[in-house]
Design a protein around this motif. Structure first.
Motif, PDB file in Angstrom:
ATOM      1  N   VAL A 274      -1.926 -13.372   1.081  1.00  0.00           N
ATOM      2  CA  VAL A 274      -3.221 -13.065   1.698  1.00  0.00           C
ATOM      3  C   VAL A 274      -3.455 -11.559   1.609  1.00  0.00           C
ATOM      4  CG1 VAL A 274      -4.617 -13.204   3.783  1.00  0.00           C
ATOM      5  CG2 VAL A 274      -2.950 -15.008   3.276  1.00  0.00           C
ATOM      6  N   PRO A 275      -4.503 -11.114   0.918  1.00  0.00           N
ATOM      7  CA  PRO A 275      -4.770  -9.670   0.854  1.00  0.00           C
ATOM      8  C   PRO A 275      -5.042  -9.094   2.240  1.00  0.00           C
ATOM      9  CG  PRO A 275      -6.025 -10.864  -0.811  1.00  0.00           C
ATOM     10  CD  PRO A 275      -5.426 -11.903   0.087  1.00  0.00           C
ATOM     11  N   SER A 276      -4.696  -7.826   2.392  1.00  0.00           N
ATOM     12  CA  SER A 276      -4.827  -7.182   3.705  1.00  0.00           C
ATOM     13  C   SER A 276      -6.263  -7.182   4.201  1.00  0.00           C
ATOM     14  CB  SER A 276      -4.306  -5.742   3.619  1.00  0.00           C
ATOM     15  OG  SER A 276      -2.938  -5.725   3.303  1.00  0.00           O
ATOM     16  N   ILE A 277      -7.221  -7.034   3.295  1.00  0.00           N
ATOM     17  CA  ILE A 277      -8.623  -6.971   3.710  1.00  0.00           C
ATOM     18  C   ILE A 277      -9.074  -8.298   4.294  1.00  0.00           C
ATOM     19  CG2 ILE A 277      -9.447  -7.588   1.404  1.00  0.00           C
ATOM     20  CD1 ILE A 277     -11.117  -5.058   3.698  1.00  0.00           C
ATOM     21  N   ILE A 278      -8.601  -9.413   3.694  1.00  0.00           N
ATOM     22  CA  ILE A 278      -8.960 -10.736   4.212  1.00  0.00           C
ATOM     23  C   ILE A 278      -8.265 -10.972   5.550  1.00  0.00           C
ATOM     24  CG2 ILE A 278      -8.765 -13.209   3.768  1.00  0.00           C
ATOM     25  CD1 ILE A 278      -9.099 -12.625   0.831  1.00  0.00           C
TER      26      ILE A 278
ATOM     27  N   LEU B 105      -5.159  -2.067   7.080  1.00  0.00           N
ATOM     28  CA  LEU B 105      -5.107  -2.685   8.406  1.00  0.00           C
ATOM     29  C   LEU B 105      -5.363  -1.668   9.520  1.00  0.00           C
ATOM     30  CD1 LEU B 105      -2.140  -5.102   7.712  1.00  0.00           C
ATOM     31  CD2 LEU B 105      -4.473  -5.780   8.254  1.00  0.00           C
ATOM     32  N   PRO B 106      -4.707  -0.474   9.509  1.00  0.00           N
ATOM     33  CA  PRO B 106      -5.036   0.504  10.557  1.00  0.00           C
ATOM     34  C   PRO B 106      -6.489   0.976  10.495  1.00  0.00           C
ATOM     35  CG  PRO B 106      -2.950   1.042   9.514  1.00  0.00           C
ATOM     36  CD  PRO B 106      -3.571  -0.040   8.695  1.00  0.00           C
ATOM     37  N   TYR B 107      -7.051   1.066   9.283  1.00  0.00           N
ATOM     38  CA  TYR B 107      -8.429   1.550   9.133  1.00  0.00           C
ATOM     39  C   TYR B 107      -9.437   0.557   9.707  1.00  0.00           C
ATOM     40  CZ  TYR B 107     -12.615   3.372   6.834  1.00  0.00           C
ATOM     41  OH  TYR B 107     -13.873   3.874   6.575  1.00  0.00           O
ATOM     42  N   ILE B 108      -9.195  -0.735   9.488  1.00  0.00           N
ATOM     43  CA  ILE B 108     -10.162  -1.749   9.929  1.00  0.00           C
ATOM     44  C   ILE B 108      -9.907  -2.192  11.369  1.00  0.00           C
ATOM     45  CG2 ILE B 108     -11.034  -4.076   9.481  1.00  0.00           C
ATOM     46  CD1 ILE B 108     -10.443  -3.640   6.550  1.00  0.00           C
TER      47      ILE B 108
END
Length: 282
Positions: free
Chosen positions: A113-117, A225-228
Motif C-alpha cells: 500500500v503506497p504511503s499516500i493511499i 505520512l508526517p506531512y499529511i
C-alpha cells in the motif's frame, strides 16, 4: 580444475566494484558535498569557513522543537513496532495452523500500500467525522479526539507502514531458533516466559537490532505520512527540510537540517553494519 583463490580475487573485486562506485557516487559524495556546503559559506568577503548554520539550528527554538518531535516519534514508533511485531513473528514461527497464513498475509499487506493511499485511508477512518466517529455515533457514544493533525497521526501511520519489514526481519531471525532446542528446554520444565527469555531472545537479538535500525532510519527521514497526517508545527525533519527549501528558499539551512538528520541516522546505520559484520565473523 578450480581456480585458485588468488585468481578469483580480482574477479570478486570487479563484481563488487560497480555497487561500491555507485554508493560512492550517489550516497557518499552527496554527503561530503552537503557538509562542505554548510561549513564553507559564501560571504561578501568570499568563501569562508563558518559553523553559523549549525549554530543557528541548535539555538533556534523551532528547529529544536522539530528535532525533538522527530526523536519522540522515532522512539515511540520503534517501541510500538517491537511490541506489535515480536508477538506476530513468534506466532508465525511456531504456529502450524491455517490461520497463521492469513495472519502473515495481513501483516505483510501494508508493504503493498503506497504511503499516500495509507494516509488518506487513515484520514477517512480516524479523521473528524470519519468511520470511527460514525460507528461511535451509531451506538450513541461520544466522538473520539482524532489523532489526525496531532503528533500521534504520523505515529499510527508509520507503525502500520513499517510492520511488514519488521515482521519479516524478526521472522528471519526466528529461523535460527531450532525446534530441538525448544523441545529440549520444555523437557526440563521451561515455561513460555523462560523459553522466550533464555532460548529465543538471545538468538534473535541481532535480528531485533537490525529491524529497529531499519525502522528508525526510515521513520527519521519519513516525509509523506508526517506531512499529511502530522501537525503543521512542530513538524518532523522531513517536512521541515522540504518547507525550508521550497517555501523559504533557503537551501543552505535545508542542507544543514539534512546533515543534522544524517548525523542521527548514521549512528543506527553503523549499528546495522556492525550487526551484519558480526554475523559474518566466523
Amino acid at each position: 580444475m578450480p581456480a585458485s583463490p588468488e585468481r578469483r580475487r580480482p574477479v570478486g573485486l570487479l563484481l563488487v566494484a560497480v555497487p561500491v562506485l555507485l554508493v560512492l557516487w550517489l550516497v557518499i559524495w552527496p554527503i561530503i558535498s552537503a557538509v562542505i556546503t554548510t561549513i564553507w559559506l559564501r560571504t561578501p568577503e568570499g568563501t569562508q569557513f563558518s559553523l553559523e548554520t549549525y549554530r543557528f539550528f541548535f539555538s533556534d527554538g523551532y528547529s529544536l522543537s522539530n528535532l525533538s518531535v522527530t526523536l519522540w516519534t522515532t522512539g515511540v514508533c520503534a517501541i510500538l513496532l517491537l511490541v506489535i511485531c515480536l508477538p506476530i513473528a513468534l506466532y508465525l514461527r511456531f504456529s502450524d495452523s491455517k490461520v497463521a497464513a492469513y495472519v502473515q498475509g495481513l501483516a505483510i499487506f501494508p508493504m503493498f500500500v503506497p504511503s499516500i493511499i495509507l494516509s488518506f485511508a487513515l484520514i477517512r477512518v480516524l479523521g473528524p467525522n470519519g468511520t470511527v466517529d460514525l460507528l461511535l455515533n451509531a451506538i450513541s457514544l461520544p466522538k473520539i479526539r482524532s489523532p489526525y493533525l496531532t503528533p500521534w497521526g504520523p505515529v499510527i501511520g508509520l507503525v502500520w507502514d513499517n510492520i511488514p519489514l519488521t515482521v519479516l526481519i524478526l521472522l528471519s531471525g526466528l529461523g535460527n531458533v531450532s525446534n530441538q532446542s525448544i523441545e529440549a528446554a520444555r523437557d526440563v520444565g521451561a515455561g513460555r516466559f523462560a523459553l522466550l527469555w533464555h532460548i529465543i531472545l538471545p538468538r534473535i537479538t541481532n535480528s531485533i537490532l537490525v529491524a529497529i535500525s531499519f525502522a528508525v532510519l526510515g521513520i527519521f527521514s519519513a516525509f509523506t505520512l508526517p506531512y499529511i497526517l502530522g501537525p503543521a508545527a512542530p513538524e518532523m525533519m522531513g517536512p521541515f527540510m522540504q518547507r525550508t527549501f521550497r517555501d523559504l528558499y533557503d537551501p543552505t539551512s535545508a542542507i544543514t537540517q539534512a546533515v543534522v538528520t544524517f548525523g542521527f541516522c548514521i549512528v543506527f546505520g553503523l549499528f546495522y553494519v556492525r550487526s551484519v559484520a558480526k554475523n559474518r565473523t566466523p
